[in-house]
Design a protein around this motif. Structure first.
Motif, short mmCIF file in Angstrom:
data_model
loop_
_atom_site.label_atom_id
_atom_site.label_comp_id
_atom_site.label_asym_id
_atom_site.label_seq_id
_atom_site.Cartn_x
_atom_site.Cartn_y
_atom_site.Cartn_z
N GLN A 1 -6.92 -1.16 -5.25
CA GLN A 1 -5.48 -1.39 -5.38
C GLN A 1 -5.10 -2.71 -4.75
N ALA A 2 -4.66 -3.64 -5.58
CA ALA A 2 -4.24 -4.95 -5.10
C ALA A 2 -2.76 -4.93 -4.74
N SER A 3 -2.41 -5.72 -3.74
CA SER A 3 -1.01 -5.84 -3.33
C SER A 3 -0.79 -7.22 -2.72
N GLY A 4 0.48 -7.54 -2.47
CA GLY A 4 0.80 -8.79 -1.82
C GLY A 4 1.35 -9.87 -2.72
N GLY A 5 1.42 -9.59 -4.00
CA GLY A 5 1.97 -10.56 -4.92
C GLY A 5 3.47 -10.74 -4.70
N GLY A 6 4.01 -11.77 -5.34
CA GLY A 6 5.43 -12.02 -5.23
C GLY A 6 5.78 -13.35 -5.86
N SER A 7 6.98 -13.79 -5.58
CA SER A 7 7.47 -15.05 -6.13
C SER A 7 7.58 -16.09 -5.02
N VAL A 8 7.02 -17.26 -5.25
CA VAL A 8 7.07 -18.34 -4.27
C VAL A 8 7.37 -19.65 -4.98
N GLN A 9 7.76 -20.62 -4.19
CA GLN A 9 8.00 -21.96 -4.70
C GLN A 9 6.68 -22.74 -4.75
N ASP A 10 6.69 -23.75 -5.58
CA ASP A 10 5.57 -24.69 -5.67
C ASP A 10 5.21 -25.17 -4.26
N GLY A 11 3.91 -25.07 -3.89
CA GLY A 11 3.48 -25.47 -2.56
C GLY A 11 3.46 -24.34 -1.54
N GLY A 12 3.94 -23.18 -1.94
CA GLY A 12 4.01 -22.05 -1.03
C GLY A 12 2.67 -21.33 -0.86
N SER A 13 2.71 -20.26 -0.07
CA SER A 13 1.50 -19.49 0.22
C SER A 13 1.75 -18.00 0.06
N LEU A 14 0.68 -17.31 -0.26
CA LEU A 14 0.70 -15.85 -0.33
C LEU A 14 -0.67 -15.34 0.10
N ARG A 15 -0.67 -14.10 0.58
CA ARG A 15 -1.93 -13.45 0.93
C ARG A 15 -2.02 -12.14 0.18
N LEU A 16 -3.02 -12.03 -0.67
CA LEU A 16 -3.24 -10.81 -1.43
C LEU A 16 -4.23 -9.91 -0.70
N SER A 17 -4.04 -8.61 -0.85
CA SER A 17 -4.97 -7.63 -0.29
C SER A 17 -5.44 -6.71 -1.39
N CYS A 18 -6.63 -6.17 -1.20
CA CYS A 18 -7.18 -5.20 -2.14
C CYS A 18 -7.84 -4.11 -1.33
N LYS A 19 -7.23 -2.93 -1.37
CA LYS A 19 -7.75 -1.79 -0.63
C LYS A 19 -8.68 -0.99 -1.53
N ALA A 20 -9.88 -0.71 -1.02
CA ALA A 20 -10.86 0.03 -1.80
C ALA A 20 -11.09 1.41 -1.21
N SER A 21 -11.23 2.36 -2.07
CA SER A 21 -11.59 3.70 -1.61
C SER A 21 -12.99 4.01 -2.12
N GLY A 22 -13.68 4.85 -1.43
CA GLY A 22 -15.04 5.16 -1.85
C GLY A 22 -16.07 4.38 -1.05
N ARG A 23 -17.30 4.72 -1.20
CA ARG A 23 -18.36 4.15 -0.38
C ARG A 23 -18.92 2.85 -0.92
N ILE A 24 -18.45 2.42 -2.09
CA ILE A 24 -19.07 1.25 -2.69
C ILE A 24 -18.72 -0.03 -1.96
N PHE A 25 -17.60 -0.09 -1.29
CA PHE A 25 -17.06 -1.37 -0.85
C PHE A 25 -18.02 -2.15 0.03
N SER A 26 -18.50 -1.58 1.11
CA SER A 26 -19.25 -2.36 2.09
C SER A 26 -20.63 -2.78 1.60
N ASN A 27 -21.11 -2.22 0.52
CA ASN A 27 -22.44 -2.56 0.01
C ASN A 27 -22.42 -3.51 -1.17
N ASN A 28 -21.24 -3.83 -1.65
CA ASN A 28 -21.13 -4.61 -2.89
C ASN A 28 -20.34 -5.88 -2.72
N GLY A 29 -20.73 -6.87 -3.50
CA GLY A 29 -19.91 -8.06 -3.59
C GLY A 29 -18.58 -7.72 -4.23
N MET A 30 -17.60 -8.56 -3.97
CA MET A 30 -16.26 -8.35 -4.51
C MET A 30 -15.75 -9.65 -5.11
#
Length: 123
Positions: free
Chosen positions: A4-33
């Motif tokens: 599940q990705a989150s953190g999107g939004g609307s910004v002006q040219d030159g702005g910054s945002l930080r996206l997050s992706c929360k993973a459930s299940g055991r796959i996350f720590s063993n796999n590239g993303m």
């Protein structure tokens, strides 16, 4: 596995945002993303990838030097720090779990995909 990705939004040219992706299940720590994006009327494109332990990262030329991918395996969370955003970065950003530990740059390298989050950059 759910992503599940989150953190999107609307910004002006030159702005910054930080996206997050929360993973459930055991796959996350063993796999590239990875992060992909799809702009209106365009095909989905690769943005960045990170290996299972964060030791190796790779970026699309269009975002190199502006975006940073990272992960916190203790929190099962992937991040995308986006700086110096441009209108052409406007897209739906999605995270994905790779089939292998090193991640990848091709869509076929990914096994699980999450729903995206919209990033809009205005001039």
């Amino acid at each position: 596995v759910q992503l599940q990705a989150s953190g999107g939004g609307s910004v002006q040219d030159g702005g910054s945002l930080r996206l997050s992706c929360k993973a459930s299940g055991r796959i996350f720590s063993n796999n590239g993303m990875g992060w992909y994006r799809q702009a209106p009327g365009k095909e989905r494109e690769f943005v960045a990838t990170i290996s299972w332990n964060g030791g190796r990262t790779y970026y699309a030329d269009s975002v190199k030097g502006r975006f940073g991918i990272s992960r916190d395996n203790a929190k099962n969370t992937l991040y995308l720090e986006m700086n110096s955003l441009r209108p052409e970065d406007t897209a739906i950003y999605s995270c994905a779990a790779a089939r292998r530990a090193l991640g990848g740059t091709k869509q076929a390298d990914y096994r699980y995909w999450g729903q995206g989050t919209l990033v809009t950059v205005s001039s």
